[in-house]
Design a protein around this motif. Structure first.
Motif, PDB file in Angstrom:
ATOM      1  N   GLU A 204      -1.476  19.197  -4.283  1.00 25.39           N
ATOM      2  CA  GLU A 204      -0.540  18.341  -4.727  1.00 25.39           C
ATOM      3  C   GLU A 204      -0.094  17.935  -6.112  1.00 25.39           C
ATOM      4  O   GLU A 204      -1.240  17.638  -7.333  1.00 25.39           O
ATOM      5  CB  GLU A 204      -1.319  16.252  -4.662  1.00 25.39           C
ATOM      6  N   VAL A 205       1.128  17.290  -7.070  1.00 23.69           N
ATOM      7  CA  VAL A 205       1.209  17.725  -7.953  1.00 23.69           C
ATOM      8  C   VAL A 205       1.754  16.061  -7.952  1.00 23.69           C
ATOM      9  O   VAL A 205       2.799  15.747  -7.549  1.00 23.69           O
ATOM     10  CB  VAL A 205       2.106  18.594  -8.724  1.00 23.69           C
ATOM     11  N   GLY A 206       1.433  15.116  -9.067  1.00 24.09           N
ATOM     12  CA  GLY A 206       1.967  13.694  -8.772  1.00 24.09           C
ATOM     13  C   GLY A 206       2.192  13.208 -10.250  1.00 24.09           C
ATOM     14  O   GLY A 206       1.364  13.904 -11.332  1.00 24.09           O
ATOM     15  N   LEU A 207       2.554  12.797 -10.291  1.00 24.81           N
ATOM     16  CA  LEU A 207       2.898  11.925 -11.722  1.00 24.81           C
ATOM     17  C   LEU A 207       2.870  10.019 -11.683  1.00 24.81           C
ATOM     18  O   LEU A 207       3.533   9.448 -10.685  1.00 24.81           O
ATOM     19  CB  LEU A 207       3.974  11.639 -12.753  1.00 24.81           C
ATOM     20  N   GLY A 208       2.730   8.932 -12.096  1.00 20.72           N
ATOM     21  CA  GLY A 208       1.621   8.158 -11.539  1.00 20.72           C
ATOM     22  C   GLY A 208       2.327   6.638 -12.646  1.00 20.72           C
ATOM     23  O   GLY A 208       1.975   7.108 -13.997  1.00 20.72           O
ATOM     24  N   LEU A 209       2.373   5.554 -11.932  1.00 17.37           N
ATOM     25  CA  LEU A 209       2.210   4.005 -13.046  1.00 17.37           C
ATOM     26  C   LEU A 209       1.726   3.398 -12.625  1.00 17.37           C
ATOM     27  O   LEU A 209       1.725   2.912 -11.178  1.00 17.37           O
ATOM     28  CB  LEU A 209       3.986   4.174 -13.136  1.00 17.37           C
ATOM     29  N   TYR A 210       0.930   2.668 -13.118  1.00 18.90           N
ATOM     30  CA  TYR A 210       0.465   1.684 -12.793  1.00 18.90           C
ATOM     31  C   TYR A 210       0.225   0.341 -13.486  1.00 18.90           C
ATOM     32  O   TYR A 210       0.030   0.316 -15.208  1.00 18.90           O
ATOM     33  CB  TYR A 210      -1.341   1.535 -12.666  1.00 18.90           C
ATOM     34  N   LEU A 211       0.498  -0.901 -13.291  1.00 15.98           N
ATOM     35  CA  LEU A 211       0.649  -1.950 -14.503  1.00 15.98           C
ATOM     36  C   LEU A 211       0.416  -3.384 -13.210  1.00 15.98           C
ATOM     37  O   LEU A 211       0.106  -3.760 -12.600  1.00 15.98           O
ATOM     38  CB  LEU A 211       2.325  -2.878 -13.911  1.00 15.98           C
ATOM     39  N   PRO A 212      -0.463  -3.760 -14.154  1.00 18.50           N
ATOM     40  CA  PRO A 212      -2.167  -4.984 -13.279  1.00 18.50           C
ATOM     41  C   PRO A 212      -1.160  -6.133 -13.457  1.00 18.50           C
ATOM     42  O   PRO A 212      -1.474  -7.188 -12.751  1.00 18.50           O
ATOM     43  CB  PRO A 212      -2.552  -5.191 -15.200  1.00 18.50           C
ATOM     44  N   ARG A 213       0.932  -6.075 -14.003  1.00 19.75           N
ATOM     45  CA  ARG A 213       0.788  -7.805 -14.110  1.00 19.75           C
ATOM     46  C   ARG A 213       2.050  -6.918 -13.979  1.00 19.75           C
ATOM     47  O   ARG A 213       2.748  -5.811 -14.612  1.00 19.75           O
ATOM     48  CB  ARG A 213       1.065  -8.208 -14.880  1.00 19.75           C
ATOM     49  N   LEU A 214       3.371  -7.745 -12.447  1.00 24.20           N
ATOM     50  CA  LEU A 214       4.621  -7.356 -12.465  1.00 24.20           C
ATOM     51  C   LEU A 214       5.559  -8.315 -12.457  1.00 24.20           C
ATOM     52  O   LEU A 214       5.378  -9.514 -11.990  1.00 24.20           O
ATOM     53  CB  LEU A 214       4.534  -6.176 -10.672  1.00 24.20           C
ATOM     54  N   ARG A 215       6.306  -7.734 -13.668  1.00 25.29           N
ATOM     55  CA  ARG A 215       7.732  -9.515 -14.437  1.00 25.29           C
ATOM     56  C   ARG A 215       6.484 -10.422 -14.802  1.00 25.29           C
ATOM     57  O   ARG A 215       7.015 -11.607 -13.895  1.00 25.29           O
ATOM     58  CB  ARG A 215       8.526  -9.635 -14.035  1.00 25.29           C
ATOM     59  N   GLY A 216       5.188 -10.686 -14.991  1.00 28.61           N
ATOM     60  CA  GLY A 216       4.396 -11.789 -15.382  1.00 28.61           C
ATOM     61  C   GLY A 216       3.717 -12.520 -14.263  1.00 28.61           C
ATOM     62  O   GLY A 216       3.110 -13.319 -14.468  1.00 28.61           O
ATOM     63  N   ARG A 217       3.564 -11.783 -12.812  1.00 31.20           N
ATOM     64  CA  ARG A 217       3.041 -12.734 -11.843  1.00 31.20           C
ATOM     65  C   ARG A 217       2.174 -11.906 -11.616  1.00 31.20           C
ATOM     66  O   ARG A 217       1.526 -10.252 -11.501  1.00 31.20           O
ATOM     67  CB  ARG A 217       4.160 -11.944 -10.400  1.00 31.20           C
ATOM     68  N   PRO A 218       0.645 -11.878 -10.604  1.00 33.87           N
ATOM     69  CA  PRO A 218      -0.489 -11.194 -10.948  1.00 33.87           C
ATOM     70  C   PRO A 218      -0.534 -10.370  -9.372  1.00 33.87           C
ATOM     71  O   PRO A 218      -0.944 -10.717  -8.429  1.00 33.87           O
ATOM     72  CB  PRO A 218      -1.571 -12.972 -10.064  1.00 33.87           C
TER      73      PRO A 218
END
Length: 527
Positions: A204-218
């Motif tokens: 598997e080859v992958g590109l990812g993104l992680y955001l701890p908060r989505l638009r200021g929401r927890p």
């Protein structure tokens, strides 16, 4: 030496009032005494007493405060939260993780909230160090404190990692390498690229993104673009390729919502597939929404000795109006419980898992379900670690039991590389296990977490789709259950659980791939 099987509990519970450490109170009291003499530009830590008399007075005050906390709650109110050291990270990212300290009304609650906030900030994986201290509030506001959060951002935003893992229903272990770039835009964002390769030619080859908060929401948000290949030629005569994108939102600690859109292709390069597999060869579109409810209150994911876990996963596929879209409903549940027995750190773990999947839409009763969405049992993994649904069964090989059909032809079954039958999976599956773990009397083993266990497991799988539900009966399903008993030695590490087991197959059916003997297994805890 601490047992590596025990995991730190991020959900810190409130300590008894008499258990609060005196050192913490001394630091807090020193800060309160010296606050008025500090300059605003000084570090948010208390200055040291300059004379023996000051030191003695400070210690007496701390001991007095310690006694007060042991008798009754000490009222306090947070006046302000001060963030220092963040050059790139936005203030609101840090403040969101320490929001709990503002709700504290007593010193005891504040200490626990600060511990949780410290854990949350470290879990963002964008800081080299995190320090939270308490300063006295303004003199005109008695019983107030300022919470000072000092962070040191990672000196190098790049991080590389190489890990091995064994997942349920996987044929073999996988080697995965990833490169992460942290906090590019200052929102705690983590971008990663990964490459995984398995000994079974899967990858598997992958590109990812992680955001701890989505638009200021927890609500942490994840997204991933991937290209994967799964090779099931040895077991089910097909190879699966998929190109897709997945999105996930952690709604709360226990609730997660995910969506997957992928273009999937099943191929049969050997031209030997059974009838059921041949019917599903070709392209299909996957558009499914998945909701997961998860509670894990066990004290360890590798060697649980107390607590319980429950996972429920509901999935619906076919959310786009395309004739090649796979339309299916799928439900899985998994319940595990660990009971301490009180001697030699022994514990009884037992659990039950179940799952069902079925197509929906026009003509669903006579249409067979997709082989990619069916259940398969067996594989090189311990049911003590795996969470999510029925999959693991000691002693049975990967996809080693359940509905099967003869292949079109057989090349050479004696070598063990080619089997004469395809395992096509089932629409309903149930597994259960019991595991008694215990320490060895030798201290050397106990210090390293090496322990023994005896176990028993059972499971079964059956087809329902394609009008086969007409032949399904509960007595017949129970009568054809497979079962295994055994014993072994467990060597837990901080990353995985290694077992050397002797398995005795008590009951199996014709064409099942299972045998009694010694087996080495490697299991990683499910996330």
């Amino acid at each position: 030496m601490a047992n590596p099987a025990d995991k730190p509990d991020p959900n810190l519970t409130t300590r008894d009032e008499g258990e609060v450490r005196e050192e913490e109170l001394e630091d807090i009291e020193e800060e309160e005494d010296d606050y008025e003499g500090e300059d605003d530009n000084d570090e948010a830590t208390a200055s040291k007493p300059q004379t023996r008399e000051d030191a003695a007075a400070s210690r007496a005050n701390a001991q007095n405060l310690f006694r007060r906390m042991g008798v009754a709650p000490v009222p306090v109110r947070v006046h302000d939260v001060i963030v220092k050291g963040n050059e790139k990270t936005k203030d609101h990212v840090i403040e969101a993780e320490v929001e709990g300290v503002r709700q504290a009304t007593t010193l005891q609650e504040l200490l626990e909230a600060a511990n949780v906030a410290n854990f949350n900030l470290r879990a963002l994986d964008i800081f080299d160090s995190v320090k939270i201290t308490l300063d006295a509030g303004p003199p005109e506001l008695p019983d107030t404190t300022n919470v000072v959060v000092k962070v040191v951002e990672s000196q190098s935003p790049l991080a590389a990692e190489i890990v091995t893992s064994t997942k349920s229903q996987a044929r073999s272990s996988t080697l995965e390498g990833s490169l992460k770039y942290k906090n590019i835009f200052g929102h705690g964002d983590i971008w990663d690229s990964s490459l995984a390769y398995g000994c079974d030619n899967s990858g598997e080859v992958g590109l990812g993104l992680y955001l701890p908060r989505l638009r200021g929401r927890p609500t942490p948000f994840t997204s991933r673009l991937y290209l994967s290949t799964q090779d099931w030629l040895k077991f089910s005569s097909y190879r699966e390729r998929a190109l897709g994108v997945s999105l996930g939102v952690l709604l709360s600690k226990n609730h997660e919502l995910g969506y997957t859109l992928a273009w999937r292709n099943l191929i049969d390069p050997t031209q030997m597939a059974s009838r059921t597999i041949r019917r599903q060869i070709g392209h299909s579109l996957v558009s499914d929404l998945k909701y997961t409810f998860k509670v894990d209150e066990r004290n360890s994911s590798l060697r649980p000795t107390r607590g319980y876990s429950f996972v429920s996963t509901s999935q619906i596929g076919g959310l786009v109006p395309d004739s090649r879209t796979l339309r299916f409903l799928r439900q899985e549940i998994d319940l595990k419980y660990a009971v301490p027995l009180g001697f030699y750190r022994s514990a009884l773990n037992f659990g039950v898992s179940g799952g069902i999947t079925f197509p929906w839409g026009s003509g669903y009763k006579s249409r067979g379900s997709s082989v990619s969405e069916r259940f398969f049992l067996g594989g090189n993994i311990s049911p003590v670690c795996s969470l999510g649904g029925p999959s693991a069964l000691w002693g049975f090989k990967t996809r080693g039991l359940g509905p099967n059909e003869p292949r079109r032809e057989v090349e050479d079954d004696k070598s063990g590389d080619t089997y004469e039958r395809d395992f096509v999976g089932g629409d309903v599956a149930v597994t259960a296990f019991a595991d008694l773990s215990f320490d060895f009397p030798l201290r050397w083993f106990r210090e390293r977490g090496i322990h023994g266990h005896v176990f028993a497991c059972a499971g079964n799988i059956a087809e329902l789709s394609g009008n086969k539900y007409r032949n399904f009966t509960a007595p017949k399903f129970l009568e054809t259950f497979r079962s295994t008993v055994g014993a072994g030695i467990v060597l837990p590490t901080s990353l995985f659980r290694m077992e050397l087991n002797y398995c005795h197959i008590v009951k199996k059916q014709e064409h099942d791939r299972a045998k009694s003997g010694f087996f080495m297994t490697f299991s990683t805890p499910s996330s």
